[in-house]
Motif scaffolding. Structure first.
Motif, PDB file in Angstrom:
ATOM      1  N   ARG A  20      46.316  36.339  46.016  1.00  0.00           N
ATOM      2  CA  ARG A  20      45.547  37.468  45.486  1.00  0.00           C
ATOM      3  C   ARG A  20      46.361  38.223  44.438  1.00  0.00           C
ATOM      4  O   ARG A  20      45.842  38.633  43.394  1.00  0.00           O
ATOM      5  CB  ARG A  20      45.133  38.398  46.622  1.00  0.00           C
ATOM      6  N   LEU A  21      47.658  38.393  44.718  1.00  0.00           N
ATOM      7  CA  LEU A  21      48.535  39.071  43.760  1.00  0.00           C
ATOM      8  C   LEU A  21      48.627  38.280  42.462  1.00  0.00           C
ATOM      9  O   LEU A  21      48.566  38.851  41.360  1.00  0.00           O
ATOM     10  CB  LEU A  21      49.928  39.239  44.377  1.00  0.00           C
ATOM     11  N   ARG A  55      44.127  37.781  36.014  1.00  0.00           N
ATOM     12  CA  ARG A  55      43.042  38.611  35.473  1.00  0.00           C
ATOM     13  C   ARG A  55      43.564  39.574  34.410  1.00  0.00           C
ATOM     14  O   ARG A  55      42.914  39.784  33.374  1.00  0.00           O
ATOM     15  CB  ARG A  55      42.364  39.385  36.607  1.00  0.00           C
ATOM     16  N   ARG A  56      44.744  40.099  34.653  1.00  0.00           N
ATOM     17  CA  ARG A  56      45.332  41.010  33.664  1.00  0.00           C
ATOM     18  C   ARG A  56      45.661  40.268  32.373  1.00  0.00           C
ATOM     19  O   ARG A  56      45.398  40.761  31.272  1.00  0.00           O
ATOM     20  CB  ARG A  56      46.600  41.645  34.238  1.00  0.00           C
ATOM     21  N   GLU A  92      46.373  36.131  41.339  1.00  0.00           N
ATOM     22  CA  GLU A  92      45.079  36.214  40.661  1.00  0.00           C
ATOM     23  C   GLU A  92      44.949  37.538  39.903  1.00  0.00           C
ATOM     24  O   GLU A  92      44.399  37.579  38.805  1.00  0.00           O
ATOM     25  CB  GLU A  92      43.938  36.083  41.671  1.00  0.00           C
ATOM     26  N   ARG A  93      45.473  38.602  40.485  1.00  0.00           N
ATOM     27  CA  ARG A  93      45.448  39.885  39.787  1.00  0.00           C
ATOM     28  C   ARG A  93      46.224  39.788  38.470  1.00  0.00           C
ATOM     29  O   ARG A  93      45.812  40.326  37.437  1.00  0.00           O
ATOM     30  CB  ARG A  93      46.043  40.977  40.686  1.00  0.00           C
ATOM     31  N   GLY A  94      47.359  39.086  38.526  1.00  0.00           N
ATOM     32  CA  GLY A  94      48.127  38.886  37.301  1.00  0.00           C
ATOM     33  C   GLY A  94      47.383  38.033  36.286  1.00  0.00           C
ATOM     34  O   GLY A  94      47.400  38.312  35.083  1.00  0.00           O
ATOM     35  N   TRP A 122      35.960  39.893  38.187  1.00  0.00           N
ATOM     36  CA  TRP A 122      36.393  39.567  36.823  1.00  0.00           C
ATOM     37  C   TRP A 122      35.471  40.157  35.760  1.00  0.00           C
ATOM     38  O   TRP A 122      35.723  39.985  34.569  1.00  0.00           O
ATOM     39  CB  TRP A 122      36.476  38.050  36.658  1.00  0.00           C
ATOM     40  N   ARG A 169      43.088  31.358  39.598  1.00  0.00           N
ATOM     41  CA  ARG A 169      44.208  31.676  40.494  1.00  0.00           C
ATOM     42  C   ARG A 169      45.181  30.501  40.467  1.00  0.00           C
ATOM     43  O   ARG A 169      44.828  29.402  40.039  1.00  0.00           O
ATOM     44  CB  ARG A 169      43.722  31.931  41.924  1.00  0.00           C
ATOM     45  N   GLN A 206      38.788  36.052  44.284  1.00  0.00           N
ATOM     46  CA  GLN A 206      38.818  37.136  45.255  1.00  0.00           C
ATOM     47  C   GLN A 206      38.573  38.491  44.597  1.00  0.00           C
ATOM     48  O   GLN A 206      38.219  39.451  45.272  1.00  0.00           O
ATOM     49  CB  GLN A 206      40.176  37.155  45.966  1.00  0.00           C
ATOM     50  N   LEU A 207      38.769  38.578  43.286  1.00  0.00           N
ATOM     51  CA  LEU A 207      38.654  39.833  42.561  1.00  0.00           C
ATOM     52  C   LEU A 207      37.424  39.833  41.659  1.00  0.00           C
ATOM     53  O   LEU A 207      36.826  38.785  41.393  1.00  0.00           O
ATOM     54  CB  LEU A 207      39.916  40.069  41.714  1.00  0.00           C
ATOM     55  N   LYS A 210      42.456  39.601  30.437  1.00  0.00           N
ATOM     56  CA  LYS A 210      41.602  40.758  30.151  1.00  0.00           C
ATOM     57  C   LYS A 210      41.220  40.894  28.681  1.00  0.00           C
ATOM     58  O   LYS A 210      40.097  41.297  28.355  1.00  0.00           O
ATOM     59  CB  LYS A 210      42.305  42.037  30.626  1.00  0.00           C
TER      60      LYS A 210
END
Length: 360
Positions: free
Chosen positions: A144-145, A151-152, A147-149, A183, A132, A180-181, A155
């Motif tokens: 969190r947003l 993770r993408r 971290e989502r990016g 993985w 993150r 938070q997500l 990937k």
């Protein structure tokens, strides 16, 4: 184990990525792999060429743009404006990687933070310590947003290799721990810190070693502060200005020896000899301090939120003293750094073996 053809990409933001990758590339070469290093023309690439010589093939290729700013707001504004160029660079890197894999039949693709370098056909691994990003204000929703990016972006990689301890927040704290997500099972592998600096059997005969670095203009602004403070400091002092264009320059100012630039080996010697290190709080620097278990005064580069977070993380745990460049009082803060415990120690050799196991 049979030898493999490996494409190894290195990010060129400062020398840190090159120095930490050097130990891994050497390990691959020593086990018989054929390694091609992809990196932008830069001091980092010059370092790798000087250290590895004919043992590797080198493929110069530009990296993402690096926005600059004299203050944090200017830095973040410049970074936001550069995002379209950064995304375009990632796409070009990926197309290039696929061409290189087809042409040279690479069997492994390894990248240190160059997120466009991955292949659909060759197993790909990313060395990355920031699951993150630390955003100003530490908004949970925004982090969190982000971290989502992250993770993408990560990937496509079979595994994300984190150069840190898994326990107790390691060296990177929230950057590399407790995501938070989800993985994915087994994708996050903590291989341990990586340092190009090794412990040497030398006396600690330097009271303060000032290692100046960072993108301009911040490096020069910090140097001005250090030069002004030198007459007020006692003990034996060494300053490395971090100016590659001033390599070979040396002057004596009172009890301070000032070098325009120190190569990797001289820098390692000074770190070993120093009782206390004045430095930026880049992650590679922290891994070097961990190898040696050194006390430090950390001054993060303004606008680089990762450095700011890492400095505060280790400050709060008593490992080092930290302050901002704006509030820096060198004499006062060096005295405070004397009372810290030092960065927790770790041997890089163990991390290298975990890296080799992870990509086998």
């Amino acid at each position: 184990m049979r030898s493999r053809r490996v494409l190894f990409a290195v990010h060129d933001w400062g020398l840190g990525h090159a120095t930490r990758c050097l130990v891994l590339i050497r390990a691959l070469v020593e086990r018989g792999d054929e390694v091609t290093v992809l990196m932008a023309p830069s001091p980092g690439l010059q370092l790798l060429k000087a250290e590895l010589g004919q043992q590797c093939t080198f493929y110069p290729y530009p990296d993402i743009p690096k926005p600059l700013g004299r203050s944090p707001p200017m830095f973040y504004a410049a970074m936001t404006g550069a995002l379209p160029l950064i995304w375009a660079r990632f796409k070009r890197e990926h197309r290039l990687t696929e061409r290189l894999v087809r042409k040279h039949r690479f069997e492994r693709v390894i990248t240190d933070s160059r997120l466009g370098v991955w292949s659909r056909t060759a197993p790909s691994y990313c060395i990355f310590h920031s699951l993150r990003q630390i955003v100003p204000g530490r908004s949970p929703a925004i982090e969190r947003l982000v971290e989502r990016g992250q993770r993408r972006l990560l990937k496509p990689y079979r595994k994300v290799l984190i150069p840190d301890f898994a326990e107790n927040g390691g060296l990177s704290g929230d950057l590399g721990h407790d995501p938070q997500l989800d993985w994915g099972a087994g994708r996050l592998v903590y291989i341990g810190p990586l340092s190009g600096v090794r412990r040497q059997n030398v006396p600690e005969d330097i009271d303060y070693f000032f290692s100046l670095s960072g993108l301009e203009p911040q490096r020069s602004l910090l140097e001005q502060r250090v030069q002004a403070a030198l007459p007020r400091l006692s003990g034996r002092i060494v300053v490395a200005r971090g100016r590659l264009d001033a390599a070979g320059d040396q002057e004596q100012k009172g009890n301070a020896t000032i070098y325009g630039y120190l190569d990797r080996h001289a820098q390692a010697e000074m770190l070993n000899r120093a009782r206390l290190v004045f430095t930026r709080s880049g992650y590679t620097t922290l891994m070097e301090l961990a190898e040696l278990g050194k006390r430090a005064l950390l001054v993060p580069t303004p606008g680089q939120s990762e450095q700011e977070y890492l400095a505060q993380f280790h400050h709060e745990r008593g490992h080092a003293w930290s302050t901002t460049q704006r509030r820096l009082d060198i004499v006062r803060d060096l005295a405070r750094a004397q009372g810290t415990t030092g960065i927790p120690q770790h041997a890089t050799a163990d991390s290298v073996q975990r890296f080799l196991d992870a990509i086998s």
